[in-house]
Write an enzyme that holds these catalytic residues in place. Structure first.
Site, PDB file in Angstrom:
ATOM      1  N   GLY A  49      -1.164 -34.035   9.590  1.00 15.68           N
ATOM      2  CA  GLY A  49      -1.542 -32.289   9.325  1.00 15.68           C
ATOM      3  C   GLY A  49      -1.542 -31.684   7.825  1.00 15.68           C
ATOM      4  N   GLN A  54      -1.500 -24.858   2.352  1.00 10.90           N
ATOM      5  CA  GLN A  54      -1.182 -26.165   1.622  1.00 10.90           C
ATOM      6  C   GLN A  54      -2.414 -26.297   0.529  1.00 10.90           C
ATOM      7  OE1 GLN A  54       0.453 -28.727   5.439  1.00 10.90           O
ATOM      8  NE2 GLN A  54       0.992 -29.340   3.246  1.00 10.90           N
ATOM      9  N   CYS A 101       5.844 -34.248   3.879  1.00  6.94           N
ATOM     10  CA  CYS A 101       5.520 -33.466   3.874  1.00  6.94           C
ATOM     11  C   CYS A 101       3.886 -33.414   2.965  1.00  6.94           C
ATOM     12  CB  CYS A 101       6.177 -31.622   3.526  1.00  6.94           C
ATOM     13  SG  CYS A 101       5.019 -30.334   3.949  1.00  6.94           S
ATOM     14  N   LEU A 102       3.001 -33.337   2.700  1.00  4.40           N
ATOM     15  CA  LEU A 102       1.974 -33.223   1.931  1.00  4.40           C
ATOM     16  C   LEU A 102       2.471 -32.890   0.463  1.00  4.40           C
ATOM     17  CD1 LEU A 102      -1.001 -34.110   3.979  1.00  4.40           C
ATOM     18  CD2 LEU A 102       0.674 -35.887   2.424  1.00  4.40           C
ATOM     19  N   HIS A 143       5.634 -28.490  13.131  1.00  3.53           N
ATOM     20  CA  HIS A 143       6.339 -28.515  11.341  1.00  3.53           C
ATOM     21  C   HIS A 143       4.738 -27.776  10.742  1.00  3.53           C
ATOM     22  CE1 HIS A 143       6.295 -30.980   7.587  1.00  3.53           C
ATOM     23  NE2 HIS A 143       4.885 -30.296   6.689  1.00  3.53           N
ATOM     24  N   GLU A 144       3.200 -27.510  10.991  1.00  5.82           N
ATOM     25  CA  GLU A 144       2.162 -26.810  10.443  1.00  5.82           C
ATOM     26  C   GLU A 144       2.787 -25.138  11.190  1.00  5.82           C
ATOM     27  OE1 GLU A 144       0.699 -28.374   8.902  1.00  5.82           O
ATOM     28  OE2 GLU A 144       1.660 -30.499   9.805  1.00  5.82           O
ATOM     29  N   HIS A 147       4.685 -24.344   8.288  1.00  5.02           N
ATOM     30  CA  HIS A 147       3.621 -23.426   7.307  1.00  5.02           C
ATOM     31  C   HIS A 147       3.024 -22.169   7.157  1.00  5.02           C
ATOM     32  CE1 HIS A 147       4.081 -27.205   4.594  1.00  5.02           C
ATOM     33  NE2 HIS A 147       3.782 -27.913   5.417  1.00  5.02           N
TER      34      HIS A 147
HETATM   35 ZN   LIG Z   1       4.205 -29.772   5.485  1.00  3.54          ZN
END
Ligand SMILES: [Zn+2]
Length: 189
Positions: A49, A54, A101-102, A143-144, A147
């Protein structure tokens, strides 16, 4: 298409509530190109995702997709693009599972999430979306969605005792019975 730079924790955009995408923006070729770039960036990072903040864009938009061989993906989760989403928990006690998380590279932690959520919003062409998602897909979506509100998975952890670096997580915490398969929990979002 192009791979976009992923911003990391500490960049204020990750703590800034995103604004709604103007519906007319979806009709612009530049916006559609940028959505393709966001998807390519998620694939390039081997993530499941990715949310617009991000890549430094404070828009309410995220993408997600999981391969069929991700152990928690229940046969795979098709590529989805969500614009201006709203989430509503469906009844059920929160479940704990691993997340990464990226924008917080190489860390994993146990995070409680609703087992099912009603997801409403628009797709990339402005068509309405209204469906209930469950399991790993519900976790990714929550999660997204966080963000888009400046919330990171660390904020959702009940305590930090499970917080681990990826190498140590794989050595000590990941279930060895499934260690020979790509782990969804080893993927970040
Ligand atoms: Zn994340």
């Amino acid at each position: 298409m192009a791979v976009l730079p992923i911003v990391r924790m500490g960049n204020p955009v990750l703590r800034t509530p995103a604004v709604p995408v103007p519906p007319e923006a979806l009709a612009e070729p530049a916006t559609q190109q940028w959505i393709d770039d966001l998807i390519e960036t998620m694939h390039d990072a081997d993530g499941v995702g990715l949310a617009a903040p991000q890549v430094g864009v404070a828009w309410q938009l995220f993408v997600y997709e999981a391969e069929a061989d991700d152990e928690d993906a229940d046969g795979g989760i098709p590529l989805a693009v969500l614009v201006n989403p709203a989430l509503e928990p469906v009844a059920g006690e929160p479940l704990f599972d691993w997340e990464g998380c990226l924008s917080i590279p190489d860390l994993r932690g146990l995070v409680p999430r609703h087992p099912a959520v009603r997801l409403r919003g628009l797709d990339r062409h402005g068509q309405p979306v209204d469906r209930v998602v469950e399991g790993f897909e519900a976790r990714i979506v929550q999660h997204e969605f966080d963000h888009l509100n400046g919330v990171l998975f660390l904020d959702r952890m009940r305590d930090l005792a499970s917080l681990s670096f990826l190498d140590e997580w794989q050595e000590f915490l990941h279930d060895p019975a499934t260690a020979d398969r790509p782990s969804a929990a080893a993927k970040a979002e």
